[in-house]
Design an enzyme around this catalytic site. Structure first.
Site, short mmCIF file in Angstrom:
data_model
loop_
_atom_site.label_atom_id
_atom_site.label_comp_id
_atom_site.label_asym_id
_atom_site.label_seq_id
_atom_site.Cartn_x
_atom_site.Cartn_y
_atom_site.Cartn_z
N ARG A 46 21.57 49.03 57.45
CA ARG A 46 21.92 49.17 56.03
C ARG A 46 22.73 50.45 55.84
O ARG A 46 23.63 50.51 55.02
CB ARG A 46 20.66 49.17 55.14
CG ARG A 46 21.00 49.49 53.70
CD ARG A 46 19.95 49.10 52.64
NE ARG A 46 18.60 49.10 53.06
CZ ARG A 46 17.83 50.19 53.24
NH1 ARG A 46 18.33 51.39 53.01
NH2 ARG A 46 16.58 50.07 53.63
N TYR A 98 39.35 41.24 35.03
CA TYR A 98 38.66 40.19 35.78
C TYR A 98 37.36 39.84 35.04
O TYR A 98 36.58 40.74 34.69
CB TYR A 98 38.37 40.68 37.20
CG TYR A 98 37.55 39.69 38.00
CD1 TYR A 98 38.10 38.49 38.43
CD2 TYR A 98 36.23 39.95 38.30
CE1 TYR A 98 37.35 37.58 39.14
CE2 TYR A 98 35.46 39.04 39.02
CZ TYR A 98 36.03 37.86 39.43
OH TYR A 98 35.27 36.95 40.12
N ASP A 170 41.13 48.76 40.38
CA ASP A 170 40.86 47.52 41.11
C ASP A 170 42.20 47.05 41.67
O ASP A 170 43.07 46.60 40.94
CB ASP A 170 40.25 46.48 40.15
CG ASP A 170 39.90 45.17 40.84
OD1 ASP A 170 40.46 44.90 41.93
OD2 ASP A 170 39.09 44.40 40.29
N LYS A 195 39.73 38.32 48.66
CA LYS A 195 41.03 37.74 48.30
C LYS A 195 42.07 38.01 49.40
O LYS A 195 41.93 37.50 50.48
CB LYS A 195 41.45 38.29 46.94
CG LYS A 195 40.31 38.27 45.88
CD LYS A 195 39.86 36.88 45.50
CE LYS A 195 38.59 36.83 44.65
NZ LYS A 195 38.54 37.68 43.49
C1 LIG Z 1 37.49 38.24 42.68
C2 LIG Z 1 37.72 39.52 41.99
C3 LIG Z 1 36.68 40.46 41.84
C4 LIG Z 1 35.25 40.18 42.30
O1 LIG Z 1 35.17 40.09 43.68
P1 LIG Z 1 34.07 39.17 44.45
O2 LIG Z 1 34.43 39.40 45.89
O3 LIG Z 1 34.28 37.76 43.99
O4 LIG Z 1 32.74 39.69 44.09
C5 LIG Z 1 36.98 41.66 41.22
N1 LIG Z 1 38.21 41.94 40.77
C6 LIG Z 1 39.23 41.07 40.89
C7 LIG Z 1 40.57 41.43 40.38
C8 LIG Z 1 39.03 39.84 41.50
O5 LIG Z 1 40.04 38.97 41.61
#
Ligand SMILES: *Cc1c(COP(=O)(O)O)cnc(C)c1O
Length: 379
Positions: A46, A98, A170, A195
């Site tokens: 962890r 998001y 982000d 992504k």
């Molecule tokens: C998908 C996404 C998230 C969340 O990520 P997960 O891996 O699905 O938890 C946060 N910000 C953006 C811009 C996203 O496209």
């Protein structure tokens, strides 16, 4: 080292015990100690794991930061950043955000006495109106989802610095190949690694990169205390995915520009939202802070109805109708009935999410097949 070389090599050395060129999957929960406290830097997975650490160093190098941390999802990474806050603290965030981030801020952290202001950030000057002595964090997402707004990271970071407010960005849509927020003055970068970084629609993961040692220690303390870590196997998959990030992103960008040009000339298409279009509100900022415009875009139909949008979406043969984005395969989605379904119609329409809005994640298939698919679906 340049980006492509870092993508393939940063954080990764041949395995000292065998020479294996690929980072081994250290599928272990614990590590044997010679005497209590006498170990090689690993005690429990962890806290630290060698496969995860290789990925964390790789991501830090790509984001031009010093410290990387990987999490079990993008939301777990954002959750860790939010846990830096205390009751009474205030956060300023973009209003085109998001959906999962909006949900976590308003339904979870608001209950712990943290106050959120969601504002349009196209014009950085507006931010000053919301700053007070309790403001501790500015949360930026750029390009935004699904309206592809572009937020000026450098301008906002400069304002934040004057007030000693942390700036988190982000960077999921752009990836470090196209945009490096830390270089523009941000303090924290977060990712949904799920992504573009993973890139193959087979892993859920998140990450944070920062430059400040004390901040990194604090984030690691929260992660180790709360426990949202990714598996060593998933770290291996992402290390592999990242080796082609630069060539995938080049093709995503190239295909997206061609798809955008096609949509702009289509008689049934009303508006196209893409930061690469010269008439996009913040095209100039996009050109300054990004090295390409990415693979995400949205468009609306002249016949602005849910029925019409659904007809187009169910006619696609190459684009798959699915949540998520950033994989090699092209995806399409309908914000009004999928990601933004819980938002009242009048509210979502104010931010541009009208009934016919369709979001595309343009993949890296042959672009002629993508355009042919749009042609037949829009018939
Ligand atoms: C998908 C996404 C998230 C969340 O990520 P997960 O891996 O699905 O938890 C946060 N910000 C953006 C811009 C996203 O496209």
């Amino acid at each position: 080292m340049k980006f492509a070389t870092k993508a393939i090599h940063a954080g990764q050395e041949p395995d000292p015990s065998t020479g294996a060129i690929m980072t081994p999957i250290f599928q272990t929960s614990t590590y044997v100690q010679a005497a209590p406290g006498k170990h090689k830097g690993f005690e429990y997975s962890r806290t630290h794991n060698p496969t995860r650490e290789a990925l964390e160093s790789n991501l830090a190098a790509l984001e031009e930061g010093k410290y990387g941390l990987c999490f079990s999802s993008g939301m777990a990474a954002e959750d860790c950043v939010a846990k830096l806050l205390k009751p009474g603290d205030e956060v300023i965030s973009t209003n085109d955000l998001y959906g999962g981030s909006f949900r976590m801020f308003t339904k979870i952290f608001a209950n712990y006495g943290i106050k959120f202001h969601f504002i349009p950030m196209d014009d950085p000057k507006l931010i000053a109106k919301y700053i007070n002595k309790n403001t501790k964090l500015i949360w930026i997402e750029t390009p935004t989802n699904p309206m592809l707004h572009i937020i000026d990271i450098k301008a906002i970071s400069a304002i934040a610095k004057k007030h000693k407010i942390l700036v988190a960005v982000d960077n999921t849509f752009a990836t470090p190949y196209l945009q490096t927020p830390l270089k523009l003055g941000a303090d924290i970068v977060t990712h949904s690694v799920t992504k573009y970084l993973g890139g193959h629609s087979d892993v859920i993961m998140g990450a944070i990169v920062c430059n400040d040692a004390a901040l990194s220690e604090q984030l690691h303390f929260i992660q180790n205390s709360c426990g949202a870590i990714p598996s060593p196997h998933d770290c291996f998959l992402v290390l592999r995915g990242i080796k082609t990030l630069h060539i995938r992103m080049d093709r995503h960008c190239e295909n997206a520009i061609k798809v955008c040009k096609y949509l702009q000339t289509h008689p049934k298409v009303d508006k196209v939202y893409f930061p690469g279009i010269p008439t996009h509100k913040n095209h100039k900022v996009a050109k300054e802070q990004m090295r390409g415009f990415g693979g995400m875009m949205s468009f609306t139909l002249k016949n602005n109805s849910i029925k019409q949008a659904h007809k187009v979406l169910s006619s696609f043969k190459v684009f798959s109708l699915a949540e998520s984005l950033g994989g090699v395969e092209s995806l399409c989605g309908h914000p009004a009935t999928m990601t933004h379904a819980s938002i009242p119609k009048e509210v979502r329409e104010k931010s541009g999410v009208v009934d016919s809005l369709i979001r595309l994640s343009v993949g890296i298939e042959d672009v002629n097949d993508l355009i042919d698919d749009l042609k037949q679906a829009l018939k």
